[in-house]
Design a protein around this motif. Sequence first.
Motif: not given
Length: 87
Positions: A1-6, A80-83
């Motif tokens: 699982m990637s960092e973002q997924q976790s 930042l990712l969500v933005k």
Amino acid sequence: MSEQQSIFSALADPHRRTIINLLKEGEKSVSELSDHFDFSGATLSHHLNVLKSAELVRVRKDKQKRIYTLNMSVVEEMLLLVKQLFY
């Protein structure tokens, strides 16, 4: 699982979001957090471990207590990712 997924997986649970909201107020011990929930200490420990594995919270020992705080650097990265996804 990637960092973002976790991270997103950790945030999917409403109890873990409540823990995050409580930690926004400042660091809290496990006993302070447990005052806000009706489930067992083992269940709280599980939720805290999921948040810790996703690096959303940090833990330190203070004598016999474990003190949890938000890991703001990861929170800021996720914001930042969500933005970037929507703008």
